[in-house]
Design a protein around this motif. Sequence first.
Motif, PDB file in Angstrom:
ATOM      1  N   ARG A 135      17.557   0.716  -3.086  1.00 33.72           N
ATOM      2  CA  ARG A 135      18.206  -0.445  -2.346  1.00 33.72           C
ATOM      3  C   ARG A 135      17.970  -0.260  -0.693  1.00 33.72           C
ATOM      4  NH1 ARG A 135      20.931  -3.594  -5.952  1.00 33.72           N
ATOM      5  NH2 ARG A 135      21.378  -2.481  -8.239  1.00 33.72           N
ATOM      6  N   VAL A 136      17.102   0.504  -0.332  1.00 35.62           N
ATOM      7  CA  VAL A 136      16.946   0.829   1.020  1.00 35.62           C
ATOM      8  C   VAL A 136      15.813  -0.184   1.352  1.00 35.62           C
ATOM      9  CG1 VAL A 136      16.195   2.613   2.742  1.00 35.62           C
ATOM     10  CG2 VAL A 136      17.609   3.417   0.817  1.00 35.62           C
ATOM     11  N   PRO A 137      16.096  -0.875   2.416  1.00 34.30           N
ATOM     12  CA  PRO A 137      14.666  -1.740   3.041  1.00 34.30           C
ATOM     13  C   PRO A 137      13.415  -0.924   3.303  1.00 34.30           C
ATOM     14  CG  PRO A 137      16.609  -2.134   4.173  1.00 34.30           C
ATOM     15  CD  PRO A 137      17.004  -1.015   3.462  1.00 34.30           C
ATOM     16  N   VAL A 138      12.484  -1.607   3.050  1.00 37.65           N
ATOM     17  CA  VAL A 138      10.888  -0.978   3.527  1.00 37.65           C
ATOM     18  C   VAL A 138      10.773  -1.232   4.732  1.00 37.65           C
ATOM     19  CG1 VAL A 138       8.541  -0.958   2.775  1.00 37.65           C
ATOM     20  CG2 VAL A 138      10.304  -0.949   0.912  1.00 37.65           C
ATOM     21  N   LEU A 139      10.168  -0.057   5.552  1.00 37.04           N
ATOM     22  CA  LEU A 139       9.917  -0.318   6.804  1.00 37.04           C
ATOM     23  C   LEU A 139       8.338  -1.157   7.032  1.00 37.04           C
ATOM     24  CD1 LEU A 139      10.621   0.420   9.663  1.00 37.04           C
ATOM     25  CD2 LEU A 139       9.090   2.458   9.493  1.00 37.04           C
ATOM     26  N   GLY A 140       7.417  -1.200   6.013  1.00 33.18           N
ATOM     27  CA  GLY A 140       6.535  -2.120   5.903  1.00 33.18           C
ATOM     28  C   GLY A 140       5.305  -1.863   6.900  1.00 33.18           C
ATOM     29  N   ALA A 141       4.976  -0.711   7.224  1.00 38.83           N
ATOM     30  CA  ALA A 141       3.794  -0.354   8.158  1.00 38.83           C
ATOM     31  C   ALA A 141       2.499  -1.044   7.627  1.00 38.83           C
ATOM     32  CB  ALA A 141       3.675   0.970   8.684  1.00 38.83           C
ATOM     33  N   ASN A 142       2.451  -0.646   6.347  1.00 39.80           N
ATOM     34  CA  ASN A 142       1.038  -1.096   5.587  1.00 39.80           C
ATOM     35  C   ASN A 142       1.481  -2.510   4.944  1.00 39.80           C
ATOM     36  OD1 ASN A 142      -1.411  -0.942   4.728  1.00 39.80           O
ATOM     37  ND2 ASN A 142      -1.117   0.052   2.808  1.00 39.80           N
ATOM     38  N   ASP A 143       2.689  -2.563   4.209  1.00 38.83           N
ATOM     39  CA  ASP A 143       2.887  -3.787   3.338  1.00 38.83           C
ATOM     40  C   ASP A 143       3.516  -4.935   4.672  1.00 38.83           C
ATOM     41  OD1 ASP A 143       3.392  -5.536   1.691  1.00 38.83           O
ATOM     42  OD2 ASP A 143       4.573  -4.440   0.102  1.00 38.83           O
ATOM     43  N   GLY A 144       2.750  -5.710   4.990  1.00 36.96           N
ATOM     44  CA  GLY A 144       3.285  -6.518   5.654  1.00 36.96           C
ATOM     45  C   GLY A 144       2.541  -6.570   7.268  1.00 36.96           C
ATOM     46  N   ALA A 145       2.954  -5.188   8.065  1.00 35.83           N
ATOM     47  CA  ALA A 145       2.499  -5.138   9.461  1.00 35.83           C
ATOM     48  C   ALA A 145       0.795  -5.056   9.615  1.00 35.83           C
ATOM     49  CB  ALA A 145       3.204  -3.978  10.020  1.00 35.83           C
ATOM     50  N   SER A 146       0.349  -4.289   8.723  1.00 35.69           N
ATOM     51  CA  SER A 146      -1.178  -4.030   8.922  1.00 35.69           C
ATOM     52  C   SER A 146      -2.070  -5.234   8.806  1.00 35.69           C
ATOM     53  CB  SER A 146      -1.548  -3.068   7.779  1.00 35.69           C
ATOM     54  OG  SER A 146      -1.772  -3.607   6.498  1.00 35.69           O
ATOM     55  N   GLY A 147      -1.775  -6.000   7.758  1.00 31.27           N
ATOM     56  CA  GLY A 147      -2.500  -7.466   7.913  1.00 31.27           C
ATOM     57  C   GLY A 147      -2.262  -8.242   9.052  1.00 31.27           C
ATOM     58  N   VAL A 148      -0.834  -8.208   9.593  1.00 30.47           N
ATOM     59  CA  VAL A 148      -0.650  -8.808  10.907  1.00 30.47           C
ATOM     60  C   VAL A 148      -1.530  -8.210  12.063  1.00 30.47           C
ATOM     61  CG1 VAL A 148       0.965  -9.616  12.438  1.00 30.47           C
ATOM     62  CG2 VAL A 148       1.473  -9.972   9.726  1.00 30.47           C
ATOM     63  N   GLY A 149      -1.293  -7.115  12.147  1.00 31.05           N
ATOM     64  CA  GLY A 149      -1.789  -6.203  13.004  1.00 31.05           C
ATOM     65  C   GLY A 149      -3.527  -6.677  13.384  1.00 31.05           C
ATOM     66  N   VAL A 150      -4.056  -6.491  12.194  1.00 33.00           N
ATOM     67  CA  VAL A 150      -5.464  -6.776  12.056  1.00 33.00           C
ATOM     68  C   VAL A 150      -5.667  -8.201  12.744  1.00 33.00           C
ATOM     69  CG1 VAL A 150      -7.522  -7.480  10.665  1.00 33.00           C
ATOM     70  CG2 VAL A 150      -6.147  -5.187  10.332  1.00 33.00           C
ATOM     71  N   LEU A 151      -4.815  -9.079  12.339  1.00 29.50           N
ATOM     72  CA  LEU A 151      -4.939 -10.656  12.859  1.00 29.50           C
ATOM     73  C   LEU A 151      -4.912 -10.756  14.209  1.00 29.50           C
ATOM     74  CD1 LEU A 151      -3.958 -12.685   9.595  1.00 29.50           C
ATOM     75  CD2 LEU A 151      -6.013 -11.925  10.187  1.00 29.50           C
ATOM     76  N   LEU A 152      -3.758  -9.986  14.903  1.00 32.53           N
ATOM     77  CA  LEU A 152      -3.342 -10.207  16.137  1.00 32.53           C
ATOM     78  C   LEU A 152      -4.733  -9.648  16.984  1.00 32.53           C
ATOM     79  CD1 LEU A 152       0.253  -8.972  16.602  1.00 32.53           C
ATOM     80  CD2 LEU A 152      -0.598 -11.248  16.741  1.00 32.53           C
ATOM     81  N   GLU A 153      -5.367  -8.577  16.405  1.00 33.92           N
ATOM     82  CA  GLU A 153      -6.471  -8.138  17.243  1.00 33.92           C
ATOM     83  C   GLU A 153      -7.655  -9.094  17.053  1.00 33.92           C
ATOM     84  OE1 GLU A 153      -9.487  -5.626  19.127  1.00 33.92           O
ATOM     85  OE2 GLU A 153      -7.285  -5.898  19.325  1.00 33.92           O
ATOM     86  N   ILE A 154      -7.771  -9.809  16.092  1.00 33.94           N
ATOM     87  CA  ILE A 154      -8.764 -10.640  15.888  1.00 33.94           C
ATOM     88  C   ILE A 154      -8.722 -11.867  16.778  1.00 33.94           C
ATOM     89  CG2 ILE A 154      -9.812 -12.464  14.199  1.00 33.94           C
ATOM     90  CD1 ILE A 154      -9.697 -10.407  11.992  1.00 33.94           C
ATOM     91  N   ALA A 155      -7.422 -12.225  16.788  1.00 33.41           N
ATOM     92  CA  ALA A 155      -6.953 -13.159  17.846  1.00 33.41           C
ATOM     93  C   ALA A 155      -7.169 -12.832  19.390  1.00 33.41           C
ATOM     94  CB  ALA A 155      -5.335 -13.455  17.665  1.00 33.41           C
TER      95      ALA A 155
END
Length: 325
Positions: A135-155
Motif C-alpha cells: 500500500r506504499v505509492p510507487v515512485l514511478g521512475a520507469n513506469d510513467g516518468a521514463s516515457g514522459v522523459g523521452v517525449l520531453l527530449e523529443i519535444a
Amino acid sequence: MMMLGAFLLFLTISCGSNKKASETSEQTESASVNVPQFDADSAYLYIQKQVDFGPRVPNTKEHVACGNYLAQQLEAFGAVVSSQYADLVAYDGTLLKSRNIIGSFKPDNKKRLALFAHWDTRPWADNDPDEKNHRVPVLGANDGASGVGVLLEIARLIQQQQPELGIDIILFDAEDYGTPQFYTGKHTEESWCLGSQYWSRNPHVQGYNARFGILLDMVGGQNSTFAKEGYSEEFAPDINKKVWKAAKKLGYGNIFQDERGGRVTDDHLFINRIARIKTIDIIPFEPEGDFTPTWHTIHDDMEHIDKNTLKAVGQTVMEVIYNEK
C-alpha cells in the motif's frame, strides 16, 4: 563503317544514360533525412525532475505540481499546449481529479503523428515482494516518468528542427489507478487507463485524427528488451514493422527483438478501440508475464534507469517521425 559508327554512338549514349540514371539513384539514396541525435542524458534529467516531485498520484499536491511542470516544459519547447481536466471514477468509486496534457507542434498541419505516455504513478506497490509495501505509492521512475522523459527530449529537439508532419505529444493521466492485486472485488481492464479512455472519447481537437500513434511505457529499465506487443500486432502490424525496421537500421535489433510479445492492457488498447487511431505500444514484456523487476514495486527509482535503453527508444522514435512525409 557507317553502321558500326551508329552502333558505337548508340552504345555511348546508352552507357551515358545508364550512368546518369545510376548517379540520380545514388543521389536519391544519399539524400536521407537529417534526424537529430536523441540525448539520453537530457531525457534522464527530465525523468529525475519528475521523480523529484515524489509519487504523482491523482488527488495529491505532488501530482498537481508535476502536471504544471510538464505543461510549462512543453510550452517552453514551443508546443501549443492544452489540458483536459476531468473527474474520472476509479474502480472503487474514488473521484480522480485528472489532467491530460497535450503539446502540439504545427497544429494547422492536417498530416499528424501522435506520441503518447502516461505521467501519473501507481498508488500502491502491489507487486512488491514484501507484502508490507503493497500500500506504499510507487515512485514511478520507469513506469510513467521514463516515457514522459523521452517525449520531453523529443519535444526539445522538435523545437530545434521540425519534422514534416505535425506532432502531438499527449500525456495521459490516471493510467495506473487500475484495480490493485489485493482488491477482492471485480477486476476489469476498464479500471485502467482512465485518461486515455476519456481522451479517446473526447479528443482535444474535434474530429482529431493521426496517421498513427506510438505509446511509450516503461522505456528506461535496465537491460530492457521490447517485443511486438500483441494488441499492437492486432491493430497496427504495419506500424510495428516500421518501428522495428528503424530500430534494426540504427543497430538496436538486440533491444527491439523481432518477435511477438504478450497482450498488454495499456493506453493504446483504448486508443485503437475507441479513437480508431492505429497505435502501437513500446513496452517491455517478458514471456513469463512480468514487465520489469521493478514494476509496481518500491524499487522503481532512478537507480534502475538505463540511459542505453532511453537512447535506443528515443532515437528509434526520432528515426520514424522524421522520415514520415
